[in-house]
Scaffold this active site. Sequence first.
Site, short mmCIF file in Angstrom:
data_model
loop_
_atom_site.label_atom_id
_atom_site.label_comp_id
_atom_site.label_asym_id
_atom_site.label_seq_id
_atom_site.Cartn_x
_atom_site.Cartn_y
_atom_site.Cartn_z
N GLY D 11 0.82 -1.22 0.00
CA GLY D 11 0.00 0.00 0.00
C GLY D 11 0.85 1.26 0.00
N SER D 12 0.17 2.39 -0.02
CA SER D 12 0.92 3.65 -0.15
C SER D 12 1.76 3.93 1.09
CB SER D 12 -0.04 4.81 -0.45
OG SER D 12 -0.93 5.01 0.60
N ASP D 84 -4.71 -1.02 6.46
CA ASP D 84 -5.99 -0.31 6.56
C ASP D 84 -6.66 -0.68 7.87
OD1 ASP D 84 -5.78 0.98 4.15
OD2 ASP D 84 -6.81 -0.58 3.02
N CYS D 154 -2.60 12.35 10.31
CA CYS D 154 -1.67 13.26 9.65
C CYS D 154 -1.94 14.73 9.96
CB CYS D 154 -1.69 13.03 8.14
SG CYS D 154 -3.33 13.06 7.40
N GLY D 186 -2.52 11.70 1.33
CA GLY D 186 -2.95 11.02 2.55
C GLY D 186 -4.05 10.00 2.32
N HIS D 254 0.18 19.24 4.28
CA HIS D 254 -1.07 19.77 4.84
C HIS D 254 -0.84 21.20 5.34
CE1 HIS D 254 -2.78 15.96 4.34
NE2 HIS D 254 -2.93 15.56 5.57
N ASN D 341 2.52 15.51 5.22
CA ASN D 341 1.58 14.52 5.74
C ASN D 341 2.05 13.08 5.63
OD1 ASN D 341 1.08 15.34 2.90
ND2 ASN D 341 -0.31 13.58 2.94
#
EC number: 1.2.1.11
Lengths: 363, 363, 363, 363
Positions: D11-12, D84, D154, D186, D254, D341
């Site tokens: 994932g990211s 997640d 974040c 994000g 952000h 972030n």
Amino acid sequence: MVKAGVLGATGSVGQRFILLLQDHPDFELYALGASSRSAGKEYKDAVTWKQTALLPDFAKGLPVEECKPEGRFADVDVVFSGLDSDVAGEVEKAFVDAGKIVISNAKNYRRTPDVPLIVPIVNPEHLSVVEKKIKDAADQGKPKPGFVICISNCSTAGLVAPLKPLVEQFGPIDALTATTLQAISGAGFSPGVPGMDVLDNIIPYISGEEDKMEWETRKILGNINKEGNEFEPLNEDSMKVSAQCNRVAVSDGHTECISLRFANRPAPSLDQVKKALSDYKCDAFNLGCHSAPKQTIHVLEQADRPQPRLDRDRDAGYGVSVGRVREDPVLDFKMVVLSHNTVIGAAGAGILIAEILKAKNVL
Amino acid sequence: MVKAGVLGATGSVGQRFILLLQDHPDFELYALGASSRSAGKEYKDAVTWKQTALLPDFAKGLPVEECKPEGRFADVDVVFSGLDSDVAGEVEKAFVDAGKIVISNAKNYRRTPDVPLIVPIVNPEHLSVVEKKIKDAADQGKPKPGFVICISNCSTAGLVAPLKPLVEQFGPIDALTATTLQAISGAGFSPGVPGMDVLDNIIPYISGEEDKMEWETRKILGNINKEGNEFEPLNEDSMKVSAQCNRVAVSDGHTECISLRFANRPAPSLDQVKKALSDYKCDAFNLGCHSAPKQTIHVLEQADRPQPRLDRDRDAGYGVSVGRVREDPVLDFKMVVLSHNTVIGAAGAGILIAEILKAKNVL
Amino acid sequence: MVKAGVLGATGSVGQRFILLLQDHPDFELYALGASSRSAGKEYKDAVTWKQTALLPDFAKGLPVEECKPEGRFADVDVVFSGLDSDVAGEVEKAFVDAGKIVISNAKNYRRTPDVPLIVPIVNPEHLSVVEKKIKDAADQGKPKPGFVICISNCSTAGLVAPLKPLVEQFGPIDALTATTLQAISGAGFSPGVPGMDVLDNIIPYISGEEDKMEWETRKILGNINKEGNEFEPLNEDSMKVSAQCNRVAVSDGHTECISLRFANRPAPSLDQVKKALSDYKCDAFNLGCHSAPKQTIHVLEQADRPQPRLDRDRDAGYGVSVGRVREDPVLDFKMVVLSHNTVIGAAGAGILIAEILKAKNVL
Amino acid sequence: MVKAGVLGATGSVGQRFILLLQDHPDFELYALGASSRSAGKEYKDAVTWKQTALLPDFAKGLPVEECKPEGRFADVDVVFSGLDSDVAGEVEKAFVDAGKIVISNAKNYRRTPDVPLIVPIVNPEHLSVVEKKIKDAADQGKPKPGFVICISNCSTAGLVAPLKPLVEQFGPIDALTATTLQAISGAGFSPGVPGMDVLDNIIPYISGEEDKMEWETRKILGNINKEGNEFEPLNEDSMKVSAQCNRVAVSDGHTECISLRFANRPAPSLDQVKKALSDYKCDAFNLGCHSAPKQTIHVLEQADRPQPRLDRDRDAGYGVSVGRVREDPVLDFKMVVLSHNTVIGAAGAGILIAEILKAKNVL
């Protein structure tokens, strides 16, 4: 008023069909079809409306049904399909089998030999194949047959618009290149193109798009067979087409940088090319269709036009803008073409096709 | 350490030169030139710094002088010019007349027959013309002459990078088309491209850009005359080049969709083309230059690459990415080229040219 | 038909005035003023038209004159000024001295005690000061006087729209915070906000904007003195206002995240607040003005609305959208307000002010 | 070298952990966990790599396993979780039960009373709760226990960074408002925020985000109970926090417009506030941690800074930028805070927490 249905009514193309049917002089939106998850709800409860115009009142309370040629769909005369290609094939066939006229934005039947692939400002004469089908059935005492008419791929629509008058006046184009800068709205909005792909970025690839542009162009500019019942696309040798497709940070409006070479020598002059583009009046306009553009092709002389944000809404998105027409060192001419991908390149084309059918008494 | 000066030091290209000179193993930033409005100030007070990296400490207190070959500039060995073209011509001439080596990002002298137009990962062999000039002066007992070396236009740099190995291996390219999607940083930042032009938009025109790409490509891929003192660009018939230039909403990184045809038949195979690109090692790397890319051309196999946001920083912006190499129905091959416009397309190229000069003992 | 002139006709605000006057039922565009560089030309030759709608035919051939109350301007009844503040002060004064009604988008006279500062959907009652001025002159047998009416700052317009019905129903607001996310169109387009500032970025500062929002809000929600000839803004203690202004990558539409506290305890309920907003009908609508929004404030219940791209065009940009109305842990309530900066926040406000003046027989 | 594993490796957030572990002096990436669909593959075949840096060679051939504390994960000392939240709860518990130290970016355990919620440049002293847990186990002759440490949301990270030194020096903050302009990275990238939501638009809502900011801020600035084993967040009355969250067209970084009021009167002066921010040195820096920012908070004096594109990478994203510090008419002070972030607000925070644990010999 012709009763109309929309398949895939909650999707992005379906929402556009509904907007375009608002206050339409010819069509009454009568039936809405979506997945079984939405069926049974009122439209306003089934849809996540994501258009810049408000959800029209007339559509709010309409019941959503499954995509079958029954219920309210039994009474419609024309069906606009915004279905995804993974379901469009089967659903649209069922409607055709039930005798319905289906105007589809899906790709499934575009290459079927007896299915017209129509850009309404370009090749409405291709509708003769379905007119013949109706006449043959009548001659044989059979009921009016159903059939499907395909809307072209969005980037194809912009490409062929200026080609049509050029071919009409100066003969075949034997080589054509097109590099596209395509808007993201064509990919829908949930999720469509991911935000991280469009921000400060370009995606130099759209799956299947280049092949569609190359093939569809040859069908749309191609011929009908002697029997009048099937299409004969131009072959790859007589018209070489090369497309390079990019997704860019534009909401609506496909920009295409194209180059072309005529088969006949000498090629026309630059002024002749511009004049042919400016003078072109599409049949839909001549037929008096409600949505037909007053000016089919806007030839712009300012050096830095057309631009999507400023020029995409010409003639409510049914007009195509062409700028920077100039000689090309490699082929004959190059130019920049801008078309509104969700109007003349998708739902709007479907509506105008239906208007043409009505004007020709097919509907 | 070679003493270096920067002309146009407060502008966007000048700021980039300064960043690239930070901690450089070969060069010491010694003199800064700007307009008379800034002259006399410390650099930190003269500049509106707009880079993502902080203004380096070593540059903060440097005095800004007028752009004349005197003061601190009298002691520099090489001058990097980020001047606008409206003043570059005269200023750079004065430095050359004073015996300085000027590496210029301005367009003014690019077409001058004895001025090398250099993309350092492509045609450093063209520097032989200035090496000869120096040698001739030495042979004649004259002082070491000044001269100017031009950095190419940013979109030209990306275009010629993959062409070089192809021409080396497979012979001349006789037709070439390039449609660009160019980043806005190339236009500077005060104001540069207006925000309203880039938001949800494309500008299908950059003044003078297409002509630059078409002409510069033929000089960079062209020859040196028999005497070794002037350049002979390819002529328009032997290499037809057609460019279409667009400005898009990308900060850094020019994407170019190109097609090309080889003069020789049969054309190489797709695999041969890819291999030639991948195998290419630029001379700057072979010379051990500090900024030379380890991999000159990155051939990407993923269908949707290169993308500017993800790929522009390969080899610190000195490497060029090429993707989607495939056969082209109109010419022979098409592909997507991505290059970093402010690195290999502008200031970065200048630095690498200087590194090559140093490696060759010209500096 | 009332004859109207536009000052600063070639600028971005001027172009908007012209578009809004197209096919207007009350006003006829009669005179166009611009700098001496443009004066003497036909409008189509003087302007670089940058609107999404085409330059209207009726304006193309109009002569551009200098910004003086003579020539065609001698015959106009109302003048819309889109002049920059560096020239607006003097020019507008000359028109007022010549007996003209000037409706100005410039900031110059906003703080002048006898000049109405009007958001037409909020405080048209403040026009009584100019009505009195006219009546007094008539009573004294003097000719009808000229005067200026100021359009508010764009970000102020969106802010005060929801405040007005709240104050009317629940009494004074004693504390108010607003953080804005402002569109770039407000800064014009040549160059306006530089592209490098808006791409993948935010500018957390707009010169003078926060002060304008804080001060103008207190004048617009403030009172008229006993004599009826001057304005008495609320003072900083009775209404504390704090603004934080940001420029973001949005073309049109200012989003504002606001919080507020009522002076009276107990504060109204959440439902009362929403109802007051929804029920609000601005006087311009009640007066039947052509451009008045049918729904002044659209209260949206979807969690993720209003959004500029989807909601800015409500009521042709004259309606304001409010979403996410909820209780605030620090003050009483918070909400998100979206308004169209070039319509209700600039040129559009000017047109609606003129419509109100006409409905009140001042024009 | 400490052996480290990454959960959710494809994932990211997982990709970011892997990049940050490249060439890390303290940690060796040893185990990679992902869904069963990826398990069994080499990492390079399991991941769709979407970072601006290339996939590091050291990670390419690593085997991907299921997210269970066995196989290679049996040998790791610390686990970074980018899972997640729908799966993080159960998986992370299994690792804790197996005695592992889990540093998690998921929200699942943030509100658990004995779980530290850490912004490493703000409240590393909260790690004492796990140090005590280890000591207690050792005292009782039990094996070293597993535990989870949570990375904050974040947007919380950026908010609390400047608050910490202010509270340390000037006592409690009793009211705090924050309006955020949050980057899209994000939300991940497949699909993350849809492109149509970010182009020419703002989304004034992020599900759950405002509640997280308001609650987490009170835990991070809150206390530990007398027993030293649980956290006591500040209560809603002693510190009122109000957040308004927006998603904007920014890739990384952000921006937050905040206002605050101190409980103690008189409030500090503006200069005192700025000095407290500038002087703040986070413990991680004092401990010599590899990733700790040299300057924790950069106080910028230019009127239009911080800007995400220009300032987000200060101290490799571990430094926070604060600009426009000024008095606030409603509360005491207002300012603009910018934080990266995905670095200090996500994966980077996890790495720095681990570095602190190592510096404290917990790892």
